[in-house]
Design an enzyme around this catalytic site. Structure first.
Site, PDB file in Angstrom:
ATOM      1  N   TYR A 178       0.859  -1.105  -0.023  1.00 46.56           N
ATOM      2  CA  TYR A 178       0.025  -0.022  -0.056  1.00 46.56           C
ATOM      3  C   TYR A 178       0.901   1.430  -0.030  1.00 46.56           C
ATOM      4  CZ  TYR A 178      -3.948   3.152   1.590  1.00 46.56           C
ATOM      5  OH  TYR A 178      -4.944   3.944   1.496  1.00 46.56           O
ATOM      6  N   ILE A 201      -9.336   8.338   8.006  1.00 47.54           N
ATOM      7  CA  ILE A 201     -10.812   8.994   7.741  1.00 47.54           C
ATOM      8  C   ILE A 201     -11.833   7.849   8.162  1.00 47.54           C
ATOM      9  CG2 ILE A 201     -12.358   9.971   5.991  1.00 47.54           C
ATOM     10  CD1 ILE A 201      -9.478  11.744   6.872  1.00 47.54           C
TER      11      ILE A 201
HETATM   12  P1  NAD Z   1     -13.668   2.743   0.427  1.00 49.63           P
HETATM   13  O1  NAD Z   1     -13.381   1.408   0.409  1.00 49.63           O
HETATM   14  O2  NAD Z   1     -15.055   3.294   1.011  1.00 49.63           O
HETATM   15  O3  NAD Z   1     -13.687   3.330  -1.020  1.00 49.63           O
HETATM   16  C1  NAD Z   1     -12.997   2.913  -1.984  1.00 49.63           C
HETATM   17  C2  NAD Z   1     -13.874   2.657  -3.337  1.00 49.63           C
HETATM   18  O4  NAD Z   1     -13.103   2.609  -4.604  1.00 49.63           O
HETATM   19  C3  NAD Z   1     -14.956   1.888  -2.791  1.00 49.63           C
HETATM   20  O5  NAD Z   1     -16.258   2.475  -3.438  1.00 49.63           O
HETATM   21  C4  NAD Z   1     -14.709   0.650  -4.116  1.00 49.63           C
HETATM   22  O6  NAD Z   1     -15.643  -0.157  -4.756  1.00 49.63           O
HETATM   23  C5  NAD Z   1     -13.923   1.477  -5.307  1.00 49.63           C
HETATM   24  N1  NAD Z   1     -12.957   0.748  -5.937  1.00 49.63           N
HETATM   25  C6  NAD Z   1     -12.142  -0.166  -5.494  1.00 49.63           C
HETATM   26  N2  NAD Z   1     -11.611  -0.818  -6.697  1.00 49.63           N
HETATM   27  C7  NAD Z   1     -12.046  -0.190  -7.855  1.00 49.63           C
HETATM   28  C8  NAD Z   1     -11.967  -0.323  -9.066  1.00 49.63           C
HETATM   29  N3  NAD Z   1     -10.992  -1.389  -9.392  1.00 49.63           N
HETATM   30  N4  NAD Z   1     -12.649   0.335  -9.921  1.00 49.63           N
HETATM   31  C9  NAD Z   1     -13.610   1.255  -9.623  1.00 49.63           C
HETATM   32  N5  NAD Z   1     -13.695   1.486  -8.167  1.00 49.63           N
HETATM   33  C10 NAD Z   1     -13.069   0.934  -7.445  1.00 49.63           C
HETATM   34  O7  NAD Z   1     -12.604   3.650   1.225  1.00 49.63           O
HETATM   35  P2  NAD Z   1     -12.288   5.195   1.385  1.00 49.63           P
HETATM   36  O8  NAD Z   1     -11.580   5.144   2.746  1.00 49.63           O
HETATM   37  O9  NAD Z   1     -13.430   6.135   0.975  1.00 49.63           O
HETATM   38  O10 NAD Z   1     -10.906   5.263   0.383  1.00 49.63           O
HETATM   39  C11 NAD Z   1     -11.086   6.186  -0.726  1.00 49.63           C
HETATM   40  C12 NAD Z   1      -9.566   6.438  -1.043  1.00 49.63           C
HETATM   41  O11 NAD Z   1      -9.034   7.084  -0.107  1.00 49.63           O
HETATM   42  C13 NAD Z   1      -8.806   5.286  -1.450  1.00 49.63           C
HETATM   43  O12 NAD Z   1      -7.900   5.441  -2.406  1.00 49.63           O
HETATM   44  C14 NAD Z   1      -8.063   5.017  -0.111  1.00 49.63           C
HETATM   45  O13 NAD Z   1      -6.735   4.487  -0.185  1.00 49.63           O
HETATM   46  C15 NAD Z   1      -7.809   6.473   0.197  1.00 49.63           C
HETATM   47  N6  NAD Z   1      -7.473   6.704   1.563  1.00 49.63           N
HETATM   48  C16 NAD Z   1      -8.247   6.378   2.432  1.00 49.63           C
HETATM   49  C17 NAD Z   1      -8.097   6.765   4.015  1.00 49.63           C
HETATM   50  C18 NAD Z   1      -8.967   6.434   4.944  1.00 49.63           C
HETATM   51  O14 NAD Z   1      -8.457   6.637   6.225  1.00 49.63           O
HETATM   52  N7  NAD Z   1     -10.211   6.029   4.835  1.00 49.63           N
HETATM   53  C19 NAD Z   1      -6.596   7.095   4.250  1.00 49.63           C
HETATM   54  C20 NAD Z   1      -5.740   7.358   3.209  1.00 49.63           C
HETATM   55  C21 NAD Z   1      -6.136   7.156   1.865  1.00 49.63           C
END
Ligand code: NAD
Length: 244
Positions: A157, A190
């Site tokens: 990651y 988040i």
């Molecule tokens: P989440 O799992 O709710 O959202 C991720 C979304 O991406 C999901 O809706 C999933 O279906 C979609 N997805 C995954 N693979 C896919 C693909 N191949 N094609 C299309 N859609 C796809 O998680 P989140 O926390 O909302 O994460 C959103 C972004 O933020 C991600 O890139 C994650 O790495 C990043 N992020 C999140 C956090 C956190 O604390 N939640 C921290 C750092 C970074």
């Protein structure tokens, strides 16, 4: 003063829930029409699109796996057909497979790099020619504090998100003269489905004393989208967990 996003067209990947959904809604509140990409949660994606339409903006849900070249080409073609163009691309889709070093497989590594990094490359390659031709574009990559820190998900990651920030700088330099800015927004901890099981373990070590919200990440995305002089940067939204 930020630029108005009225009548701009945004494509947000992985926008059926979580941070992507919050970004899609915030861009709509700032005046943009929004294409809501999703992988498998059609009902949630349709609900997000309906909420955006209730704000008076145009919105539709589009199914596509953004880690696959053919599906990205189809997605961009459909969005451009329905909305006329794409002005703002938010590469948000991502996965966080939590793995210790001894259990991390080659398949985990490949899948993570495909979904978190190659998808951003594929979507950017597909949209930047139109942005460059119109001399206006915003590409915003949702990275992570894990691009610089270690975090808890795993080395695969870290690598995917660090790569995304390299991609950000590479495109930013080459598109700066064309009215296209490319930035990253890097959240940490988040509250979403992705971090659900980690909540209690995490909140205590965040300086502000709580996890962040998708809306707080979305505010940074809207700020970046409204600023034509900021490019090649990473904006961290992390409650003071780490600094640049
Ligand atoms: P989440 O799992 O709710 O959202 C991720 C979304 O991406 C999901 O809706 C999933 O279906 C979609 N997805 C995954 N693979 C896919 C693909 N191949 N094609 C299309 N859609 C796809 O998680 P989140 O926390 O909302 O994460 C959103 C972004 O933020 C991600 O890139 C994650 O790495 C990043 N992020 C999140 C956090 C956190 O604390 N939640 C921290 C750092 C970074």
């Amino acid at each position: 003063m930020t630029e108005s996003l009225t009548a701009r067209v945004a494509l947000v990947t992985g926008a059926s829930r979580g941070i992507g959904r919050a970004i899609a809604l915030a861009l709509a509140r700032a005046g943009a029409d929004v294409a809501v990409n999703y992988l498998e949660r059609e009902a949630q994606a349709q609900a997000t699109a309906a909420q955006i339409r209730a704000l008076g903006r145009k919105a539709e849900a589009f199914q596509a796996d953004v880690s696959r070249t053919v599906e990205v080409a189809g997605l961009v073609e459909q969005v451009e057909h329905r909305f006329g163009r794409i002005d703002i691309l938010v590469n948000n889709a991502g996965i966080a497979l939590r793995r210790g070093l001894d259990e991390l497989t080659e398949d985990d590594f490949d899948r993570t790099l495909l979904v978190n990094l190659k998808s951003a490359f594929l979507c950017t390659q597909a949209v930047f020619p139109g942005m460059r031709a119109r001399a206006w574009g915003r590409i915003i990559n949702i990275s992570s504090g894990a691009a610089r820190g270690a975090g808890v998900v795993g080395a695969h990651y870290n690598a995917s998100k660090a790569g995304m920030e390299g991609l950000t700088r590479g495109y930013a330099t080459r598109l700066a003269r064309d009215g296209v800015t490319v930035n990253a927004v890097a959240p940490s901890l988040i509250e979403t489905d992705m971090t659900g099981p980690l909540r209690a373990e995490n909140a205590a070590r965040i300086p502000v004393g709580r996890m962040g919200t998708g809306d707080e990440v979305a505010m940074a995305v809207v700020m970046v989208a409204g600023n034509g002089y900021m490019t090649g940067q990473t904006v961290q939204v992390n409650g003071g967990l780490h600094f640049n």
